[in-house]
Design a protein around this motif. Sequence first.
Motif, PDB file in Angstrom:
ATOM      1  N   LYS A  10      48.110   5.982 -24.087  1.00 45.12           N
ATOM      2  CA  LYS A  10      47.012   5.553 -24.948  1.00 45.12           C
ATOM      3  C   LYS A  10      46.153   4.649 -24.091  1.00 45.12           C
ATOM      4  O   LYS A  10      46.597   3.606 -23.626  1.00 45.12           O
ATOM      5  CB  LYS A  10      47.504   4.812 -26.185  1.00 45.12           C
ATOM      6  CG  LYS A  10      46.322   4.397 -27.068  1.00 45.12           C
ATOM      7  CD  LYS A  10      46.715   3.963 -28.427  1.00 45.12           C
ATOM      8  CE  LYS A  10      45.438   3.637 -29.214  1.00 45.12           C
ATOM      9  NZ  LYS A  10      45.752   3.099 -30.512  1.00 45.12           N
ATOM     10  N   LYS A  12      42.231   2.849 -23.342  1.00 45.49           N
ATOM     11  CA  LYS A  12      40.976   2.411 -23.948  1.00 45.49           C
ATOM     12  C   LYS A  12      39.818   2.522 -22.953  1.00 45.49           C
ATOM     13  O   LYS A  12      38.740   2.986 -23.291  1.00 45.49           O
ATOM     14  CB  LYS A  12      41.114   0.976 -24.438  1.00 45.49           C
ATOM     15  CG  LYS A  12      39.984   0.503 -25.316  1.00 45.49           C
ATOM     16  CD  LYS A  12      40.335  -0.824 -25.959  1.00 45.49           C
ATOM     17  CE  LYS A  12      39.267  -1.260 -26.938  1.00 45.49           C
ATOM     18  NZ  LYS A  12      39.634  -2.504 -27.616  1.00 45.49           N
ATOM     19  N   ASP A  33      47.618  12.897 -24.034  1.00 48.41           N
ATOM     20  CA  ASP A  33      47.120  11.731 -24.754  1.00 48.41           C
ATOM     21  C   ASP A  33      48.050  11.608 -25.953  1.00 48.41           C
ATOM     22  O   ASP A  33      48.348  12.609 -26.629  1.00 48.41           O
ATOM     23  CB  ASP A  33      45.681  11.998 -25.206  1.00 48.41           C
ATOM     24  CG  ASP A  33      45.045  10.835 -25.929  1.00 48.41           C
ATOM     25  OD1 ASP A  33      45.704  10.234 -26.803  1.00 48.41           O
ATOM     26  OD2 ASP A  33      43.882  10.532 -25.636  1.00 48.41           O
ATOM     27  N   ALA A  34      48.547  10.414 -26.236  1.00 46.00           N
ATOM     28  CA  ALA A  34      49.542  10.227 -27.303  1.00 46.00           C
ATOM     29  C   ALA A  34      49.043  10.700 -28.663  1.00 46.00           C
ATOM     30  O   ALA A  34      49.852  11.067 -29.516  1.00 46.00           O
ATOM     31  CB  ALA A  34      49.962   8.759 -27.368  1.00 46.00           C
ATOM     32  N   LYS A  35      47.738  10.726 -28.864  1.00 46.30           N
ATOM     33  CA  LYS A  35      47.185  11.193 -30.138  1.00 46.30           C
ATOM     34  C   LYS A  35      47.334  12.703 -30.316  1.00 46.30           C
ATOM     35  O   LYS A  35      47.182  13.217 -31.404  1.00 46.30           O
ATOM     36  CB  LYS A  35      45.685  10.859 -30.237  1.00 46.30           C
ATOM     37  CG  LYS A  35      45.364   9.393 -30.293  1.00 46.30           C
ATOM     38  CD  LYS A  35      43.868   9.167 -30.393  1.00 46.30           C
ATOM     39  CE  LYS A  35      43.239   9.539 -29.080  1.00 46.30           C
ATOM     40  NZ  LYS A  35      41.878   9.088 -28.874  1.00 46.30           N
ATOM     41  N   LYS A  36      47.627  13.396 -29.211  1.00 44.08           N
ATOM     42  CA  LYS A  36      47.616  14.855 -29.252  1.00 44.08           C
ATOM     43  C   LYS A  36      48.994  15.484 -29.132  1.00 44.08           C
ATOM     44  O   LYS A  36      49.113  16.645 -28.733  1.00 44.08           O
ATOM     45  CB  LYS A  36      46.699  15.376 -28.145  1.00 44.08           C
ATOM     46  CG  LYS A  36      45.266  14.925 -28.339  1.00 44.08           C
ATOM     47  CD  LYS A  36      44.362  15.419 -27.272  1.00 44.08           C
ATOM     48  CE  LYS A  36      42.938  14.946 -27.551  1.00 44.08           C
ATOM     49  NZ  LYS A  36      42.012  15.297 -26.508  1.00 44.08           N
ATOM     50  N   SER A  38      53.008  15.654 -31.180  1.00 45.92           N
ATOM     51  CA  SER A  38      53.796  15.281 -32.357  1.00 45.92           C
ATOM     52  C   SER A  38      55.191  14.833 -31.934  1.00 45.92           C
ATOM     53  O   SER A  38      55.660  15.153 -30.843  1.00 45.92           O
ATOM     54  CB  SER A  38      53.920  16.478 -33.306  1.00 45.92           C
ATOM     55  OG  SER A  38      54.743  17.471 -32.725  1.00 45.92           O
ATOM     56  N   SER A  60      49.637  -1.017 -26.926  1.00 45.17           N
ATOM     57  CA  SER A  60      48.894  -0.164 -27.842  1.00 45.17           C
ATOM     58  C   SER A  60      49.506   1.232 -27.918  1.00 45.17           C
ATOM     59  O   SER A  60      49.751   1.867 -26.899  1.00 45.17           O
ATOM     60  CB  SER A  60      47.441  -0.074 -27.386  1.00 45.17           C
ATOM     61  OG  SER A  60      46.685   0.650 -28.311  1.00 45.17           O
ATOM     62  N   GLY A  61      49.781   1.677 -29.139  1.00 42.09           N
ATOM     63  CA  GLY A  61      50.276   3.029 -29.372  1.00 42.09           C
ATOM     64  C   GLY A  61      51.772   3.216 -29.281  1.00 42.09           C
ATOM     65  O   GLY A  61      52.274   4.300 -29.577  1.00 42.09           O
ATOM     66  N   LEU A  64      54.375   5.043 -31.817  1.00 38.73           N
ATOM     67  CA  LEU A  64      54.748   6.464 -31.829  1.00 38.73           C
ATOM     68  C   LEU A  64      56.228   6.614 -31.488  1.00 38.73           C
ATOM     69  O   LEU A  64      56.932   7.425 -32.087  1.00 38.73           O
ATOM     70  CB  LEU A  64      53.890   7.245 -30.828  1.00 38.73           C
ATOM     71  CG  LEU A  64      54.281   8.706 -30.588  1.00 38.73           C
ATOM     72  CD1 LEU A  64      54.071   9.537 -31.850  1.00 38.73           C
ATOM     73  CD2 LEU A  64      53.510   9.289 -29.427  1.00 38.73           C
TER      74      LEU A  64
END
Length: 179
Positions: A10, A12, A33-36, A38, A60-61, A64
């Motif tokens: 993650k 910035k 990217d950790a947002k992408k 599961s 940050s992040g 998860l």
Amino acid sequence: MIRKIVVLYKSKHGSTRKYAEWIAHELSADLFDAKKISVKELESYQTIIFGGFLYAGSISGVELLTANMDKIGGKHIIIFAVGCAPERKENLRHVLVKNFAANIRDKVALFYLRGAFNFEKLNLLDKLLIYILKTKIKHTKMEKLDEDSKGFLEVCEKPMDWTNRDSIKPLVDFVNKLK
């Protein structure tokens, strides 16, 4: 199918992503990217490496992983935190305690990598917080300032980039020694 290593990040302003790319390349790991990704997808890896930037001592992040330890707790979990301050063992211990519950701390390996700072790239809220801190520090006599405070004032005036590919070596060596 069990895959060997995944590197998540993650980022910035780019330093964490840069380190994640270097680490993934060195270890021939998958990179996300950790947002992408599961948690279900993470279950198919033996080793999970996560990088996040530090913000007031929080990685940050990292939630998860911490929120899903019941699903991934049997994996090798390596964390790298990216910040601007020089590395100090006592600071790293504080980051470990702040980000991981006592029952998780012994299940993760934590590394610190120094990132970059550019005041002009900050969002409005971060600029305001930095301005307040900078003003507070400037009201202290220069001879009473510690090295961190002096360094902070310097980077507020001039962007700095401490990222260094060689600094990933301890993390890469650690992962390469895992069985």
